[in-house]
Design an enzyme around this catalytic site. Sequence first.
Site, mmCIF file in Angstrom:
data_model
loop_
_atom_site.group_PDB
_atom_site.id
_atom_site.type_symbol
_atom_site.label_atom_id
_atom_site.label_comp_id
_atom_site.label_asym_id
_atom_site.label_seq_id
_atom_site.Cartn_x
_atom_site.Cartn_y
_atom_site.Cartn_z
ATOM 1 C CG HIS A 142 50.147 28.040 45.067
ATOM 2 N ND1 HIS A 142 49.512 29.265 45.050
ATOM 3 C CD2 HIS A 142 49.702 27.358 43.980
ATOM 4 C CE1 HIS A 142 48.714 29.308 43.984
ATOM 5 N NE2 HIS A 142 48.815 28.168 43.324
ATOM 6 C CD GLU A 143 50.027 23.706 42.877
ATOM 7 O OE1 GLU A 143 48.882 23.219 42.751
ATOM 8 O OE2 GLU A 143 50.430 24.669 42.192
ATOM 9 C CG ASP A 153 49.382 33.081 45.122
ATOM 10 O OD1 ASP A 153 49.867 31.961 44.838
ATOM 11 O OD2 ASP A 153 49.226 33.992 44.284
#
Length: 190
Positions: A45-46, A132
């Site tokens: 996600h990051e 996401d």
Amino acid sequence: VMDGSKRSSHSNAFMFGFGSNKRIVLFDTLLTQVHDEEILAILGHELGHWKLGHTLANLFITQFYSGITFYTFSLCYSSHDLYRAFGFEGGSRPIPTMIALLLFFQTVWAPIDKIISFMMTIFSRVNEFAADKFSVDLGMSRDLQTGLCKIHLENLGAMCPDRLYSIYHYSHPPLVERLRAMMELDKKSK
């Protein structure tokens, strides 16, 4: 890894920086709350924020916003009519900069700031869904979902906040919305 446990039990992960100084920060509390696969999904996600240019976009937007703010202030700074409207008399003495800044930010700029802040919140929420999706596209949907649930429970996040309140105030979409979006992506990929 950030030693956040000395300050609170809150867990988080975030990305900051750009160029050769990019960093993904994981709170030490996060590492104790989720499994390795969930950490990888959270890292996915990051990494999505980086790959999709969210950090750089936020930097440019913030710089542009600051520039527009102080340009508009420079236009208002010499407006004696504005000061007279608030009870400051005469143009013979210059208005102290601090008074001018307070008047500007509390009156002239306040409604504009509310609108821009709302737009930035919407932009942030769109970025969260995109990050996401990036993690889901890496095949980490289930682990991201369970990891986010654990983080949310540990941080005592609101399970079902008012929709309008959360749209205006929350920089991240509520957990239920994020899970629903990931489940929809999972259905489309099958």
